[in-house]
Design an enzyme around this catalytic site. Sequence first.
Site, PDB file in Angstrom:
ATOM      1  N   ASP A 340      24.045  35.612  49.674  1.00 35.42           N
ATOM      2  CA  ASP A 340      24.504  34.354  50.235  1.00 35.42           C
ATOM      3  C   ASP A 340      23.279  33.558  50.712  1.00 35.42           C
ATOM      4  O   ASP A 340      22.187  34.117  50.854  1.00 35.42           O
ATOM      5  CB  ASP A 340      25.461  34.642  51.398  1.00 35.42           C
ATOM      6  N   ASP A 547      27.075  36.993  55.381  1.00 37.27           N
ATOM      7  CA  ASP A 547      27.302  37.046  56.827  1.00 37.27           C
ATOM      8  C   ASP A 547      28.560  36.322  57.282  1.00 37.27           C
ATOM      9  O   ASP A 547      29.072  36.590  58.360  1.00 37.27           O
ATOM     10  CB  ASP A 547      26.104  36.442  57.573  1.00 37.27           C
ATOM     11  N   ASP A 551      32.147  35.097  52.928  1.00 35.36           N
ATOM     12  CA  ASP A 551      31.513  36.161  52.140  1.00 35.36           C
ATOM     13  C   ASP A 551      32.344  37.439  52.125  1.00 35.36           C
ATOM     14  O   ASP A 551      32.105  38.323  51.300  1.00 35.36           O
ATOM     15  CB  ASP A 551      30.117  36.490  52.696  1.00 35.36           C
TER      16      ASP A 551
END
Length: 667
Positions: A340, A547, A551
């Site tokens: 990410d 995080d 996600d």
Amino acid sequence: MSAELIEDRPRADAPPPARPRRTRVRDLPEVRWAALATAAFLPAFPLDLAGAPAWLWGPLYAVCYAAGGWEPGWAGLRALRERTLDVDLLMVVAAIGAAAIGQFLDGALLIVIFAVSGALEAFATRRTADSVRGLLDLAPDTAARITPDGAEERVPVTALRVGDTVLVRPGERLPADGTVREGMSDVQQAGITGEPLPVDKGPGDEVFAGTLNGTGALRVTVERDASESVIARIVAMVEEASESKAPAQLFIERIEQRYAIGVVAATLALFAIPLAFGADLTETLLRAMTFMIVASPCAVVLATMPPLLSAIATCGRHGVLVKSAAAMERLGAVTRTALDKTGTLTEASARVRDIQVLPGGDLDEHQVLALAAAAERPSEHPLARAVVTAAQERGLRLEPATDFTSAPGRGVQARVTGRTVQVSSPAALPAGSGAPLEDPDDPVRTAVAEVENTGATAVAVLIDGRPAAVLAIAAPLRAGAAEAVAALGRLTGTPPVLLTGDNKRAAARLGEEVGITDVRAGLLPPDKVATVREWEDAGERVLMVGDGVNDAPALAAAHSGVAMGRAGSALTLETADAVVVRDELAAVPSVVALSRRARRLVTQNLVIACVCIGALVVWDLLGHLPLPLGVAGHEGSTVLVGLNGLRLLRTSAWPGATGTDHQAAGS
């Protein structure tokens, strides 16, 4: 106030709470029984060899048999009651069988070696838990709490609550996780984060329970209860992980019962068939008992868990919580990494990177920033917090704002020192603002384009209706992000991929900075899941690192998931296989490399166990394997694989702790 409530409240003069004690050798019952069995065997052995009367050495052998064999024998009988066959029971039966034909010495030797090896295995296994539980010893028992009137009181650490202020003097250990309120000092936090050098701490910096304060005094605001501190979370999660089982261990347990039954059947056949053809009873029984001993799968059973649990413990000492042995095993099998952007490759909080003051105004960048921050201070938006933080870091005075209004997706407006201040998205600039964005020569449009070309978010500041400046706001890149990306690429053999919901321009810019060429931007959570599943369907084992809440679905869909723990959402932390407590991205390739080393040790242990068992069985079937030698070979291989797995408890086992290259560690 009731007596019960008074009694429940921790008192300042209460004794410090009891904490787990590190395991000592003599504390283990297995060690005590092994010591007693050995103490009885040592005088009986020379008396027996010297031909002394049986009444001298017989009782000593009886004590040896009872001390070394009653516990595994009783456990084996309980297992039989549940219709399972414990391999330890096979050892006891073999010893009793040897005694039944007058081979008291051989049976006692088997009991002693078996008891001593069991004690060594128990101690080695306890070391895994102790190595992490010992972190609790770092935290002090009491703390100097500052009362509302400024006085100091000494209280147990368990009495501290979120919001309390504690005083930490030079040379003392910090009693709780928190944020520095006052003071400057250097803090040695190697026990938590693995950083070899002390770290400078000042107001606003995060500190951890158990770390050692340096030369300055600190006043720290407690941010977590003792049970929620980093140390406590590491201990709890490692202990929980130690109760889980890896796929390799589950497979071994599935075949263990069938194998043990096969060993018993083969032993009976080795005893009955030669007797049917007139073989000697004593020699046949000894050979059958020797076969039962050397064919038992003790070393195979112990081959898998010590390496994985040792790796989990080492990760815990370096601020990475791996949730189970199965998760640790999966991490070493990944072949592709997806990361990410915000909160993973970049810091979770945005910061003002640049201020472009537009021509024609009468204010400099400090004055514009002070007005913008004053207008943004009532807002809870992340970009607003970035503007306010930038002004505070520069020591600017923020005047009170009035007539504050906020429009989601557009910005805020307020009156500050008699001037109308508007902070908004460039796309939301009102018509007639004096600088229409449709004009290609417009300075606002030019400044916005320059900011967005750098991958930052542009925010326009208008004073009394006229554009005054454009702020560039972006989340700074995490330290070591490029190195971590490169290490993950070397470990998996494929370049990492960036999966983000951010715009393509910002994502591409970040990809260039960290060395990622495959950038997939503008993805919603279902898009991330679809991408991960596409790789999984193609045979890849994907490691997803993220995080945020968005996600979590991808983390669940991936072969393995790692969450950044400091600002990670609760859902993400629950979904992930591992949590990086300190948000150090470099820890991710370190965990993957350590997992691969643990998997290699499991393979080594299985090879050692199978080779030893195979060689001893062949020797017994085709030749004459003395019972004591068979016992020594079987128990020696069991202890060897146990100690081999515990090598990962060493400090040098952590990749990067001593400069170890990730590629070498993970190959």
